[in-house]
Scaffold this motif. Structure first.
Motif, mmCIF file in Angstrom:
data_model
loop_
_atom_site.group_PDB
_atom_site.id
_atom_site.type_symbol
_atom_site.label_atom_id
_atom_site.label_comp_id
_atom_site.label_asym_id
_atom_site.label_seq_id
_atom_site.Cartn_x
_atom_site.Cartn_y
_atom_site.Cartn_z
ATOM 1 N N VAL A 14 -76.692 -17.102 -26.137
ATOM 2 C CA VAL A 14 -76.084 -15.990 -25.396
ATOM 3 C C VAL A 14 -76.249 -14.678 -26.162
ATOM 4 O O VAL A 14 -76.523 -13.623 -25.578
ATOM 5 C CB VAL A 14 -74.594 -16.277 -25.133
ATOM 6 C CG1 VAL A 14 -73.890 -15.037 -24.580
ATOM 7 C CG2 VAL A 14 -74.439 -17.451 -24.162
ATOM 8 N N LEU A 15 -76.123 -14.747 -27.482
ATOM 9 C CA LEU A 15 -76.129 -13.532 -28.290
ATOM 10 C C LEU A 15 -77.514 -12.916 -28.462
ATOM 11 O O LEU A 15 -77.622 -11.715 -28.721
ATOM 12 C CB LEU A 15 -75.530 -13.827 -29.669
ATOM 13 C CG LEU A 15 -74.015 -14.003 -29.702
ATOM 14 C CD1 LEU A 15 -73.559 -14.528 -31.061
ATOM 15 C CD2 LEU A 15 -73.311 -12.680 -29.383
ATOM 16 N N LEU A 18 -78.050 -10.210 -25.941
ATOM 17 C CA LEU A 18 -77.030 -9.181 -26.188
ATOM 18 C C LEU A 18 -77.367 -8.386 -27.443
ATOM 19 O O LEU A 18 -77.158 -7.163 -27.492
ATOM 20 C CB LEU A 18 -75.651 -9.832 -26.326
ATOM 21 C CG LEU A 18 -75.072 -10.454 -25.056
ATOM 22 C CD1 LEU A 18 -73.727 -11.110 -25.348
ATOM 23 C CD2 LEU A 18 -74.915 -9.415 -23.947
ATOM 24 N N ILE A 21 -79.944 -5.758 -26.572
ATOM 25 C CA ILE A 21 -79.349 -4.596 -25.900
ATOM 26 C C ILE A 21 -78.588 -3.741 -26.904
ATOM 27 O O ILE A 21 -78.687 -2.506 -26.907
ATOM 28 C CB ILE A 21 -78.415 -5.055 -24.765
ATOM 29 C CG1 ILE A 21 -79.218 -5.740 -23.657
ATOM 30 C CG2 ILE A 21 -77.636 -3.873 -24.187
ATOM 31 C CD1 ILE A 21 -78.371 -6.436 -22.620
ATOM 32 N N ALA A 22 -77.819 -4.390 -27.776
ATOM 33 C CA ALA A 22 -77.009 -3.652 -28.754
ATOM 34 C C ALA A 22 -77.887 -2.799 -29.664
ATOM 35 O O ALA A 22 -77.610 -1.610 -29.879
ATOM 36 C CB ALA A 22 -76.179 -4.634 -29.581
ATOM 37 N N ILE A 32 -70.648 -5.296 -33.428
ATOM 38 C CA ILE A 32 -70.464 -6.486 -32.606
ATOM 39 C C ILE A 32 -69.426 -7.412 -33.230
ATOM 40 O O ILE A 32 -68.618 -8.026 -32.527
ATOM 41 C CB ILE A 32 -71.800 -7.220 -32.416
ATOM 42 C CG1 ILE A 32 -72.844 -6.269 -31.818
ATOM 43 C CG2 ILE A 32 -71.621 -8.442 -31.523
ATOM 44 C CD1 ILE A 32 -72.404 -5.572 -30.544
ATOM 45 N N THR A 36 -66.015 -8.610 -31.447
ATOM 46 C CA THR A 36 -65.798 -10.054 -31.357
ATOM 47 C C THR A 36 -64.411 -10.418 -31.861
ATOM 48 O O THR A 36 -63.702 -11.233 -31.248
ATOM 49 C CB THR A 36 -66.871 -10.809 -32.171
ATOM 50 O OG1 THR A 36 -68.160 -10.504 -31.634
ATOM 51 C CG2 THR A 36 -66.651 -12.311 -32.107
ATOM 52 N N LEU A 179 -73.463 -4.969 -17.162
ATOM 53 C CA LEU A 179 -73.753 -5.982 -18.169
ATOM 54 C C LEU A 179 -72.525 -6.847 -18.409
ATOM 55 O O LEU A 179 -72.578 -8.073 -18.312
ATOM 56 C CB LEU A 179 -74.190 -5.311 -19.474
ATOM 57 C CG LEU A 179 -74.195 -6.198 -20.726
ATOM 58 C CD1 LEU A 179 -75.275 -7.256 -20.605
ATOM 59 C CD2 LEU A 179 -74.390 -5.356 -21.975
ATOM 60 N N GLY A 180 -71.390 -6.206 -18.725
ATOM 61 C CA GLY A 180 -70.176 -6.958 -18.990
ATOM 62 C C GLY A 180 -69.684 -7.700 -17.772
ATOM 63 O O GLY A 180 -69.312 -8.880 -17.847
ATOM 64 N N ILE A 183 -72.364 -10.739 -16.719
ATOM 65 C CA ILE A 183 -72.420 -11.843 -17.673
ATOM 66 C C ILE A 183 -71.059 -12.515 -17.802
ATOM 67 O O ILE A 183 -70.967 -13.745 -17.889
ATOM 68 C CB ILE A 183 -72.928 -11.335 -19.041
ATOM 69 C CG1 ILE A 183 -74.385 -10.884 -18.914
ATOM 70 C CG2 ILE A 183 -72.811 -12.423 -20.098
ATOM 71 C CD1 ILE A 183 -74.972 -10.331 -20.178
#
Length: 271
Positions: A14-15, A18, A21-22, A32, A36, A179-180, A183
């Motif tokens: 999953v990361l 992400l 993108i980050a 991040i 988290t 995005l948020g 997902i």
């Protein structure tokens, strides 16, 4: 440990996108990590209370592995305050901030000087990189500055073109909220299906083709844009009368259709 390893492997998959993108938007691993920690604290607080009450700080600390002091800090700091420094620790931002603020790198008009790219020059670009305490080579940082259009070479030196590292385009920034939302919706369904048996599972399916050629990809895209859009519009017409009109409703329900075309997250194995 087997189940923990599988969960961690899933989290890693999953990361990966992400992280892509980050980094494209100037965020670091520290940014991040911070968000988290906040997600763990908020989830432990809201979802693991006893008899419907919010979880106390000591139990949040036990569940998340964070110290009680860190839990207290995260609960007492607003998201706006926490997000204020996002991206500011990025190496490129640290370098540019030093370039525009430190007198060593300013000209007589207090503007950023054109810096020579020469190890022998005491106040050139390599010295600027050393001044911010970076363990990344000046050549690597120079390539990154050029890639983002932040500097220009002229007469053997470097001219700073922008006074901050803000890589996000306005168009992409407008789309980032999805995005948020998108997902999170999919992962919420995965979480529901992991916790419930088949009888109470939500519908979740995917169709995968290995090695689909360019023509096949075009056909798939066309079918989704046609039949998929028609089906969604039909659902909307059928179900809208059953939905609350108030935008303040605490729950949202729906279905998503999307095309994916990516490398296998596990490196190519079928298992």
């Amino acid at each position: 440990m087997e189940i923990k390893s599988r969960v961690l492997d899933a989290m890693y998959q999953v990361l990966r996108p992400l992280a892509r993108i980050a980094m494209r938007h100037g965020l670091t691993a520290s940014d991040i990590e911070r968000v988290t920690r906040q997600a763990f604290v908020d989830t432990a607080r809201a979802d693991y209370g006893i008899r419907g009450r919010p979880t106390n700080k000591s139990r949040v600390a036990a569940l998340t592995g964070l110290s009680r002091a860190e839990v207290t800090r995260l609960l007492s700091t607003s998201r706006e305050e926490q997000d204020a420094g996002a991206g500011q620790r990025h190496l490129l931002n640290r370098l540019i901030t030093c370039w525009v603020q430190d007198a060593r790198w300013l000209d007589a008009e207090q503007a950023p000087r054109v810096l020579p790219v020469d190890e022998a020059q005491g106040e050139g670009f390599p010295a600027l990189v050393r001044a911010i305490g970076s363990d990344v080579t000046w050549q690597t940082l120079l390539r990154e500055l050029e890639r983002f259009g932040l500097v220009r070479k002229e007469d053997g030196g470097l001219r700073l073109l922008k006074r901050a590292f803000i890589p996000t385009s306005a168009d992409e920034a407008d789309r980032l909220p999805y995005l948020g939302e998108n997902i999170a919706a999919h992962i919420d369904t995965v979480d529901h299906n992991l916790r419930h048996g088949r009888e109470h599972a939500r519908f979740e399916r995917k169709l995968v083709f290995a090695g689909l050629d360019a023509e096949g990809l075009r056909k798939l895209q066309s079918l989704l844009e046609g039949d998929g859009q028609t089906w969604l519009e039909s659902l909307n017409e059928t179900l809208t009368p059953h939905a609350q009109e108030e935008a303040s409703s605490q729950r949202i329900t729906g279905v998503g259709i999307y095309l994916f075309d990516m490398k296998r997250p596990n490196g190519g194995s079928e298992s």
